[in-house]
Scaffold this active site. Structure first.
Site, PDB file in Angstrom:
ATOM      1  CE  LYS A   1       1.667   1.642 -17.902  1.00  0.00           C
ATOM      2  NZ  LYS A   1       1.167   2.817 -17.193  1.00  0.00           N
TER       3      LYS A   1
ATOM      4  CE  LYS B   1       1.641  -1.454 -11.829  1.00  0.00           C
ATOM      5  NZ  LYS B   1       0.763  -0.468 -11.212  1.00  0.00           N
TER       6      LYS B   1
ATOM      7  CE  LYS C   1      -4.614   5.217 -11.316  1.00  0.00           C
ATOM      8  NZ  LYS C   1      -3.418   5.593 -12.087  1.00  0.00           N
TER       9      LYS C   1
HETATM   10  P1  ATP Z   1      -1.564   2.801 -14.876  1.00  0.00           P
HETATM   11  O1  ATP Z   1      -1.974   1.392 -15.171  1.00  0.00           O
HETATM   12  O2  ATP Z   1      -2.330   3.818 -15.677  1.00  0.00           O
HETATM   13  O3  ATP Z   1      -0.069   3.017 -14.915  1.00  0.00           O
HETATM   14  P2  ATP Z   1      -1.433   2.498 -12.022  1.00  0.00           P
HETATM   15  O4  ATP Z   1      -2.473   1.686 -11.383  1.00  0.00           O
HETATM   16  O5  ATP Z   1      -0.092   1.890 -12.205  1.00  0.00           O
HETATM   17  O6  ATP Z   1      -2.038   3.065 -13.372  1.00  0.00           O
HETATM   18  P3  ATP Z   1      -0.259   5.046 -11.354  1.00  0.00           P
HETATM   19  O7  ATP Z   1      -1.034   6.309 -11.416  1.00  0.00           O
HETATM   20  O8  ATP Z   1       0.682   4.727 -12.474  1.00  0.00           O
HETATM   21  O9  ATP Z   1      -1.296   3.840 -11.168  1.00  0.00           O
HETATM   22  O10 ATP Z   1       0.551   5.000  -9.990  1.00  0.00           O
HETATM   23  C1  ATP Z   1       0.185   5.748  -8.831  1.00  0.00           C
HETATM   24  C2  ATP Z   1       0.970   5.247  -7.638  1.00  0.00           C
HETATM   25  O11 ATP Z   1       0.459   3.964  -7.212  1.00  0.00           O
HETATM   26  C3  ATP Z   1       2.461   5.009  -7.928  1.00  0.00           C
HETATM   27  O12 ATP Z   1       3.203   5.416  -6.803  1.00  0.00           O
HETATM   28  C4  ATP Z   1       2.561   3.527  -8.116  1.00  0.00           C
HETATM   29  O13 ATP Z   1       3.847   3.030  -7.816  1.00  0.00           O
HETATM   30  C5  ATP Z   1       1.520   3.039  -7.115  1.00  0.00           C
HETATM   31  N1  ATP Z   1       0.998   1.730  -7.525  1.00  0.00           N
HETATM   32  C6  ATP Z   1       0.374   1.459  -8.692  1.00  0.00           C
HETATM   33  N2  ATP Z   1       0.014   0.173  -8.744  1.00  0.00           N
HETATM   34  C7  ATP Z   1       0.427  -0.382  -7.571  1.00  0.00           C
HETATM   35  C8  ATP Z   1       0.349  -1.710  -7.032  1.00  0.00           C
HETATM   36  N3  ATP Z   1      -0.232  -2.683  -7.714  1.00  0.00           N
HETATM   37  N4  ATP Z   1       0.875  -1.944  -5.808  1.00  0.00           N
HETATM   38  C9  ATP Z   1       1.467  -0.932  -5.098  1.00  0.00           C
HETATM   39  N5  ATP Z   1       1.564   0.335  -5.559  1.00  0.00           N
HETATM   40  C10 ATP Z   1       1.060   0.610  -6.775  1.00  0.00           C
HETATM   41 MG    MG Z   2       1.363   2.964 -13.326  1.00  0.00          MG
END
Ligand code: ATP
Ligand code: MG
Length: 329
Positions: free
Chosen positions: A111, A193, A196
């Site tokens: 990041k 991965k 969001k």
């Molecule tokens: P950002 O890109 O803002 O970090 P994010 O999609 O990674 O958003 P988070 O809010 O950081 O979402 O994570 C929320 C939960 O979802 C965490 O427990 C994270 O490990 C899980 N998670 C996020 N992306 C994935 C994925 N691609 N597969 C499985 N679990 C995920």
């Molecule tokens: Mg995340």
């Protein structure tokens, strides 16, 4: 009965990676445990963020979690910034966190590349996450695989704090990750991965048409240049998504039809789109219902914050005493 904690950032819509990786486990774990689920808005400001929409995104995230099955009569659902103790404890924990450990975190390395001048908050993100968990003395943390490294650091911080300030008997339990079978959902780009903040997502509240529009151009096995070229399902993200949304006999058929080029990627994606839309339909319906009741959602978050503050107060009383601060009056 274990104490369970998990957090999600209001950095965008809930996507199928969040749902499969964390939220589904959180919903299950609330049944027989003491669960707290937190919308971590203070984590969500460690990147570039839109000030004008943060509060709406926070409320939308609450609606999404409720729609996905988080039940306020079983779990405490609240917003991180409504409980100021998170940042207080995070500060205390920064004083025992090795800088080198923070610098080697994979998520920080990834990041931080998005910044010309890296904000210190991005570096100390895992300390705030450790504070989120320790504040409620949580033992289990449902997370996706990307958070396992942060949790390891949280355990290290826990051990160090206990050794320094509670040498006779550990005060904080060492939090363990609870990983689902879908611990790392790959994005529609077939590379990174699903995240969001990367725009490679399918939201859990998207319509069947929107789901199809996103799946149609999604990356598949590059060996399948034409419909008649056979593929290798194991290297195709669409095949892996089938495993989470389609029944086992369909998954077998997908693998067979891919290997033998009995169908094209579009046929395969159409079946996935149908099954995904059907699986997610109840969440989408509940989301629409709850969106029409903002008063109810605010009430849930108000009650959740009051409960979380009460618990956090208890922990912080112990923490400040053990760390030797003069008690306030
Ligand atoms: P950002 O890109 O803002 O970090 P994010 O999609 O990674 O958003 P988070 O809010 O950081 O979402 O994570 C929320 C939960 O979802 C965490 O427990 C994270 O490990 C899980 N998670 C996020 N992306 C994935 C994925 N691609 N597969 C499985 N679990 C995920
Ligand atoms: Mg995340």
């Amino acid at each position: 009965m274990a104490r369970v904690f998990s957090g999600i950032q209001p950095s965008g819509e809930i996507h199928i990676g969040n749902w499969l990786g964390m939220i589904r486990s959180a919903v299950k774990l609330q049944e027989e445990n003491d669960a707290l689920y937190c919308i971590v808005d203070q984590h969500a400001i460690t990147g570039h963020y839109d000030i004008g929409t943060l509060s709406q995104r926070t409320r939308d995230m609450a609606i999404g979690l409720l729609a996905a099955g988080i039940d306020p009569s079983r779990a405490t659902l609240f917003v991180q910034s409504h409980v100021p103790h998170h940042t207080t404890l995070a500060w205390l924990l920064t004083t025992i966190t090795p800088l080198g450990e923070l610098e080697r975190m994979t998520q920080f390395k990834d990041k931080s590349q998005r910044f010309e001048s890296i904000p210190a908050g991005l570096l100390s993100y895992p300390v705030l996450m450790a504070a989120d968990i320790l504040l409620y003395r949580a033992e289990q943390v449902p997370v996706g695989e990307d958070q396992v490294q942060h949790l390891e650091l949280a355990r290290e911080i826990t051990r160090k704090w206990n050794a320094t300030f509670a040498p006779d008997e550990p005060f904080f339990p060492e939090p363990q990750p609870i990983l689902s079978t879908a611990r790392r959902i790959i994005g529609l780009d077939g590379q990174a991965k699903m995240s969001k903040s990367l725009g490679n997502t399918i939201g859990v509240t998207e319509s069947p048409e929107e789901i199809w529009q996103k799946l149609r151009p999604a990356m598949t096995d590059p060996a399948r240049v034409t419909r008649h070229d056979p593929g290798t399902p194991e290297i195709c993200n669409i095949y892996h998504l089938h495993k989470h949304f389609s029944p086992p006999d369909t998954v077998e058929l997908v693998a067979h039809n891919c290997r033998t080029a009995s169908w094209g990627c579009i046929d395969c994606k159409k079946v996935l789109a149908g099954n995904m839309a059907a699986t997610l339909a109840p969440i989408r319906e509940r989301y629409a219902e709850l969106s029409a009741r903002p008063g109810y959602v605010d009430e849930v978050l108000g009650d959740g914050a009051a409960d979380a503050r009460r618990r956090a107060d208890e922990t912080m009383r112990e923490v400040t005493e053990r760390m030797g601060f003069l008690p306030g009056v």
